[in-house]
Motif scaffolding. Sequence first.
Motif, PDB file in Angstrom:
ATOM      1  N   THR A  92       0.831  -1.209   0.000  1.00 43.85           N
ATOM      2  CA  THR A  92       0.000   0.000   0.000  1.00 43.85           C
ATOM      3  C   THR A  92       0.867   1.260   0.000  1.00 43.85           C
ATOM      4  O   THR A  92       0.383   2.359   0.213  1.00 43.85           O
ATOM      5  N   LYS A  93       2.163   1.072  -0.158  1.00 45.02           N
ATOM      6  CA  LYS A  93       3.118   2.153  -0.440  1.00 45.02           C
ATOM      7  C   LYS A  93       3.451   3.055   0.745  1.00 45.02           C
ATOM      8  O   LYS A  93       3.217   4.260   0.703  1.00 45.02           O
ATOM      9  N   GLY A  94       3.988   2.429   1.773  1.00 50.04           N
ATOM     10  CA  GLY A  94       4.726   3.221   2.744  1.00 50.04           C
ATOM     11  C   GLY A  94       4.048   3.666   4.025  1.00 50.04           C
ATOM     12  O   GLY A  94       4.506   4.626   4.643  1.00 50.04           O
ATOM     13  N   GLN A  95       2.988   3.004   4.446  1.00 45.32           N
ATOM     14  CA  GLN A  95       2.415   3.340   5.752  1.00 45.32           C
ATOM     15  C   GLN A  95       3.153   2.555   6.845  1.00 45.32           C
ATOM     16  O   GLN A  95       3.758   1.531   6.574  1.00 45.32           O
ATOM     17  N   PRO A  96       3.081   3.027   8.091  1.00 45.81           N
ATOM     18  CA  PRO A  96       3.795   2.329   9.168  1.00 45.81           C
ATOM     19  C   PRO A  96       3.113   0.999   9.510  1.00 45.81           C
ATOM     20  O   PRO A  96       1.898   0.889   9.444  1.00 45.81           O
ATOM     21  N   SER A  97       3.935   0.019   9.865  1.00 42.42           N
ATOM     22  CA  SER A  97       3.411  -1.278  10.315  1.00 42.42           C
ATOM     23  C   SER A  97       3.598  -1.345  11.833  1.00 42.42           C
ATOM     24  O   SER A  97       4.188  -0.447  12.426  1.00 42.42           O
ATOM     25  N   PRO A  98       3.099  -2.407  12.467  1.00 42.19           N
ATOM     26  CA  PRO A  98       3.287  -2.514  13.924  1.00 42.19           C
ATOM     27  C   PRO A  98       4.758  -2.526  14.336  1.00 42.19           C
ATOM     28  O   PRO A  98       5.078  -2.179  15.464  1.00 42.19           O
ATOM     29  N   THR A  99       5.665  -2.906  13.415  1.00 46.08           N
ATOM     30  CA  THR A  99       7.080  -2.959  13.802  1.00 46.08           C
ATOM     31  C   THR A  99       7.874  -1.740  13.319  1.00 46.08           C
ATOM     32  O   THR A  99       9.095  -1.692  13.477  1.00 46.08           O
ATOM     33  N   THR A 100       7.190  -0.759  12.750  1.00 49.30           N
ATOM     34  CA  THR A 100       7.876   0.488  12.393  1.00 49.30           C
ATOM     35  C   THR A 100       8.325   1.170  13.694  1.00 49.30           C
ATOM     36  O   THR A 100       7.572   1.197  14.663  1.00 49.30           O
ATOM     37  N   MET A 101       9.515   1.709  13.686  1.00 46.26           N
ATOM     38  CA  MET A 101      10.048   2.293  14.926  1.00 46.26           C
ATOM     39  C   MET A 101       9.349   3.609  15.247  1.00 46.26           C
ATOM     40  O   MET A 101       8.964   4.371  14.360  1.00 46.26           O
ATOM     41  N   GLU A 102       9.227   3.856  16.545  1.00 40.80           N
ATOM     42  CA  GLU A 102       8.591   5.081  17.035  1.00 40.80           C
ATOM     43  C   GLU A 102       9.288   6.301  16.433  1.00 40.80           C
ATOM     44  O   GLU A 102      10.524   6.317  16.325  1.00 40.80           O
ATOM     45  N   GLY A 103       8.524   7.288  16.045  1.00 42.11           N
ATOM     46  CA  GLY A 103       9.109   8.530  15.552  1.00 42.11           C
ATOM     47  C   GLY A 103       9.351   8.570  14.062  1.00 42.11           C
ATOM     48  O   GLY A 103       9.590   9.641  13.498  1.00 42.11           O
ATOM     49  N   VAL A 104       9.285   7.418  13.382  1.00 41.48           N
ATOM     50  CA  VAL A 104       9.533   7.404  11.945  1.00 41.48           C
ATOM     51  C   VAL A 104       8.415   8.182  11.231  1.00 41.48           C
ATOM     52  O   VAL A 104       7.229   7.953  11.486  1.00 41.48           O
ATOM     53  N   VAL A 105       8.820   9.087  10.366  1.00 43.58           N
ATOM     54  CA  VAL A 105       7.845   9.893   9.633  1.00 43.58           C
ATOM     55  C   VAL A 105       7.458   9.164   8.346  1.00 43.58           C
ATOM     56  O   VAL A 105       8.320   8.714   7.594  1.00 43.58           O
ATOM     57  N   THR A 106       6.168   8.990   8.143  1.00 41.67           N
ATOM     58  CA  THR A 106       5.683   8.357   6.913  1.00 41.67           C
ATOM     59  C   THR A 106       4.648   9.278   6.287  1.00 41.67           C
ATOM     60  O   THR A 106       4.269  10.293   6.880  1.00 41.67           O
ATOM     61  N   LYS A 107       4.176   8.862   5.125  1.00 39.69           N
ATOM     62  CA  LYS A 107       3.209   9.668   4.389  1.00 39.69           C
ATOM     63  C   LYS A 107       1.972   9.993   5.210  1.00 39.69           C
ATOM     64  O   LYS A 107       1.455  11.091   5.200  1.00 39.69           O
ATOM     65  N   ASN A 108       1.487   8.982   5.956  1.00 41.68           N
ATOM     66  CA  ASN A 108       0.251   9.219   6.711  1.00 41.68           C
ATOM     67  C   ASN A 108       0.519   9.444   8.201  1.00 41.68           C
ATOM     68  O   ASN A 108      -0.408   9.491   8.997  1.00 41.68           O
ATOM     69  N   GLN A 109       1.793   9.535   8.594  1.00 41.79           N
ATOM     70  CA  GLN A 109       2.145   9.856   9.984  1.00 41.79           C
ATOM     71  C   GLN A 109       3.138  11.016   9.951  1.00 41.79           C
ATOM     72  O   GLN A 109       4.316  10.862  10.280  1.00 41.79           O
ATOM     73  N   PRO A 110       2.669  12.195   9.542  1.00 44.04           N
ATOM     74  CA  PRO A 110       3.587  13.323   9.339  1.00 44.04           C
ATOM     75  C   PRO A 110       4.289  13.759  10.624  1.00 44.04           C
ATOM     76  O   PRO A 110       5.346  14.385  10.569  1.00 44.04           O
ATOM     77  N   PHE A 111       3.733  13.432  11.779  1.00 37.26           N
ATOM     78  CA  PHE A 111       4.391  13.802  13.040  1.00 37.26           C
ATOM     79  C   PHE A 111       5.217  12.645  13.601  1.00 37.26           C
ATOM     80  O   PHE A 111       5.639  12.670  14.734  1.00 37.26           O
ATOM     81  N   GLY A 112       5.384  11.636  12.796  1.00 34.22           N
ATOM     82  CA  GLY A 112       6.138  10.463  13.244  1.00 34.22           C
ATOM     83  C   GLY A 112       5.211   9.450  13.898  1.00 34.22           C
ATOM     84  O   GLY A 112       4.159   9.805  14.426  1.00 34.22           O
ATOM     85  N   VAL A 113       5.616   8.170  13.847  1.00 34.63           N
ATOM     86  CA  VAL A 113       4.812   7.106  14.455  1.00 34.63           C
ATOM     87  C   VAL A 113       4.746   7.311  15.960  1.00 34.63           C
ATOM     88  O   VAL A 113       5.767   7.498  16.609  1.00 34.63           O
ATOM     89  N   MET A 114       3.546   7.331  16.502  1.00 34.74           N
ATOM     90  CA  MET A 114       3.386   7.633  17.918  1.00 34.74           C
ATOM     91  C   MET A 114       3.258   6.388  18.788  1.00 34.74           C
ATOM     92  O   MET A 114       3.422   6.449  19.986  1.00 34.74           O
ATOM     93  N   SER A 115       2.920   5.246  18.172  1.00 35.55           N
ATOM     94  CA  SER A 115       2.792   4.008  18.949  1.00 35.55           C
ATOM     95  C   SER A 115       4.160   3.366  19.117  1.00 35.55           C
ATOM     96  O   SER A 115       5.024   3.494  18.249  1.00 35.55           O
ATOM     97  N   GLU A 116       4.325   2.664  20.223  1.00 34.86           N
ATOM     98  CA  GLU A 116       5.582   1.978  20.457  1.00 34.86           C
ATOM     99  C   GLU A 116       5.742   0.835  19.466  1.00 34.86           C
ATOM    100  O   GLU A 116       4.764   0.170  19.119  1.00 34.86           O
ATOM    101  N   GLN A 117       6.960   0.597  19.057  1.00 34.65           N
ATOM    102  CA  GLN A 117       7.247  -0.498  18.123  1.00 34.65           C
ATOM    103  C   GLN A 117       6.903  -1.836  18.774  1.00 34.65           C
ATOM    104  O   GLN A 117       7.253  -2.090  19.920  1.00 34.65           O
ATOM    105  N   MET A 118       6.205  -2.674  18.046  1.00 40.43           N
ATOM    106  CA  MET A 118       5.851  -3.991  18.573  1.00 40.43           C
ATOM    107  C   MET A 118       7.077  -4.901  18.560  1.00 40.43           C
ATOM    108  O   MET A 118       7.892  -4.840  17.638  1.00 40.43           O
ATOM    109  N   ASN A 119       7.167  -5.734  19.587  1.00 39.40           N
ATOM    110  CA  ASN A 119       8.273  -6.697  19.669  1.00 39.40           C
ATOM    111  C   ASN A 119       7.701  -8.110  19.559  1.00 39.40           C
ATOM    112  O   ASN A 119       7.289  -8.706  20.554  1.00 39.40           O
ATOM    113  N   PRO A 120       7.645  -8.647  18.343  1.00 37.31           N
ATOM    114  CA  PRO A 120       6.994  -9.950  18.152  1.00 37.31           C
ATOM    115  C   PRO A 120       7.727 -11.081  18.862  1.00 37.31           C
ATOM    116  O   PRO A 120       7.116 -12.050  19.292  1.00 37.31           O
ATOM    117  N   ILE A 121       9.046 -10.940  18.986  1.00 36.95           N
ATOM    118  CA  ILE A 121       9.843 -11.993  19.632  1.00 36.95           C
ATOM    119  C   ILE A 121       9.481 -12.056  21.119  1.00 36.95           C
ATOM    120  O   ILE A 121       9.229 -13.136  21.673  1.00 36.95           O
TER     121      ILE A 121
END
Lengths: 283, 578
Positions: free
Chosen positions: A125-154
Amino acid sequence: MAGLEDYKGLQPAWCPGCGNYAILKTFKDAMVELGLEPHQITIVSGIGQAGKFPHYTRCNTFNGLHGRTLPVATGIKLANHEMLVIAVTGDGDCYGEGGNHLIHAIRRNVNVKLFVHDNQIYGLTKGQPSPTTMEGVVTKNQPFGVMSEQMNPIALAVALDCSFVARGFAGDMEHLKNLMKSAIQHKGFSLIDILQPCVTFNKINTYDWYRQRVYHIEEEYDTEDRVEAFKKALEWGDKIPIGIIYKNNRPILEERIPVIKDSTLVRQQNKPINLEKVLQEFY
Amino acid sequence: MDYTIKIGGEAGQGIQTIGDTLARVFSRSGYHVFTNQDYESRIRGGHNFFQIRVSDKPVMAAREKVDILIAFDKESISEHLKEINEDGQLVYDSSALGVIEMGSDVKLNTLDIPFTKLAIEHGGDKIMANTVAIGAILGMLRMKLNILEDIIKDTFKKKGGDIIQANVKSAKAGYDFAVKNCLTCRFTPADTSKAKMLLNTVEAIGFGAIASGCKFYSAYPMTPSTGIMNYLAEKEKDYGIIVEQAEDEIAAINMALGASFAGVRAMTGTADGGFALMVEGLSLAAMTETPIVICIGQRPAPATGLPTRTEQASLLFVVNAAHGEFPRVVFAPGSPEQAFYLTNKAFDLSEKYQIPVFVMFDQYIADAEWTLDGIDLRNIKYIDYRLRGEQLKNLEGYKRHKITETGVSPLGVPGDSVHLIVTDSDEHNEEGHLIEDAETRVRMVQKRLFKKLPLIKQEIAPPLFYGNAEPDIVIVGWGSTYGIMKEAVDILSMHNKIAMLHFSELYPLPDISKFDYISIMKNARFSFCVEQNATGQFARLMRAEMGYEFKININKYDGRPFTVEKLVGEIDGWLRRL
């Protein structure tokens, strides 16, 4: 004996340089080395770039819906527990849309192998954050950076006492191949989170970024110590461990179901028999 | 003989046990039985009732008037007192409820039975009070005790002789007390005959699934569908079935699709609310052409609605559910017998055409028990349409989604041969691999939809036509209203030329070339569409698909089923006004 040519599928439509190519090549090598034939394998995939995976090799395939690989894989495994069932998904697919199914597949301990192509981004879908995207990463639909904590699947998997938990890296194919083989040979639900660079939409977690951080877990590390495993699971940042993080010998679901003790469900008598008995119960 | 017995009380007082046991005594005595239940969404307390109608003639609906009301709480009396027939009886235990003071204007036969006292005296434990009550009712009805004794022996076989003896003595104590003290009892039982089957619709669906070779059932608990899961789980070992409780309805349908893909007959079940979550899985079944049977128990909605009550308000939802266009079949049985055979037909059509098939019901019909003379197991249809083992091995160039004359492709079992079984939720080619081109897309839609649909339509049976052959009045309904409508027709036919059309094979709507039900409705002076919903969904379906508009809609949406009296009253009221 199947050779590499038996696993040749359609021409992949992934971006040049995508980490998925390495995973695909590694998968084929692992299957050949394990002496498996394509018809002995069923891959269940979802939607995302990883979802196309089974089309690019040869095997029985159920390419289902986004997030729903594990329930389908569970159904297949319960109906035919002699089949090698591998669920191939992405981080959005398995950890986002399918999060609830992951928790319960681990709890059931159905002997399904789960390979997650974790590129820490949504590619299809071209560049939206996933659950494992690191906090603060700026994406097209998260202009203020990812606000949720990065998920740790392990860590999630270890917390749920998942039977086999590992992390691999698409840039370390020999190591990944051994992980795949170990996961398949392990009896129990097996998760391999595979770090896989997305060359188009993830400009942060690049091959170089991973190469600078990943390290092979020490040989003396005890994979059956759950507390140590949890510590290992929490390592992320400057150093990222790859290898088998945790495993246990919990009984698998298929062995607990008396109905399939002697034979797979699909091989059992299909035509209903002895119906008189159940009929009599209504009198 | 046509008696109605109502047992009322709080949840947890054993009302269901008493009702179930009495119904079994009656069915084993060869009488016709119809039971229905009304309960609240709670495990203890509240007001609930279990109603049994017993007759020497076929009965298939509840009546409003009660001949014996057994009250275990005061609310049962205040709620249902006015339902008691003129020569009916109110039964209660004054040591538990206190002496009930009737107004001087109430003329009523009451029988005060010390259930608990008799249980302690004769059975040695107050827990036997329910057995005393069962014995007392049989005493009031002047029936024999031997069948009850047999049932007690069966039920408590594992608990040993002492428990059996204590229960038998308690039943006898209740029986003797009623015979001695019920001086106003005027009940006369008809002669007994050969034992009958007694079953409800969820059991009939479960039994139908077993008889159809269902090997896998996955579901998430939700009233009124949970009974199917419980029933099948009980049979898991004997009939080689795996029952898996999924983490949610989304997983339930996907698991069933996985099992079906792997080569076994699979079913899932839920309420209409749970089906809302399954909808994307329905579309997946359609695209991958994976056979699946989906059972849906309706209850009053939207949202949680009235969880333990009844409604028929999801017909159009089920008929239209899911994104995209694809064939589906929807059944709605009107009785346990229909439920059994339609479940069998659902499995057959689902596998024959590789499509989703629905068996719809509602709370009322789910819990209602009916008697049957029997089921002829020779009528079960079982054809294995899957390609297995040698059959698959010998094929050349297998293609899972091969385009054929009928649109039906070979359904191979993965792992049975070197042929690979490939399918995709994306549009795909004959091999099952994803495609993007327009030409393949069009050919696949034609294969899945246009080639199969006419063949599927051929399989749908006409509605059941009952009553006057050239009726002035036609009442039409679907699913659970079958028994109520049929009895209403019997009553109204004394003064009217009336008939019923009942649809249990609902969608696609039956073809009129086999049986022209539209003309019957058109030729009648009045056509009534009877539905347990607010907007007349079947009537809307009929208008949309057949261009036929009903003259009158009778709708009920209070969560309670129609009674025969209520339906007769409604129709009668209309006829007077028209």
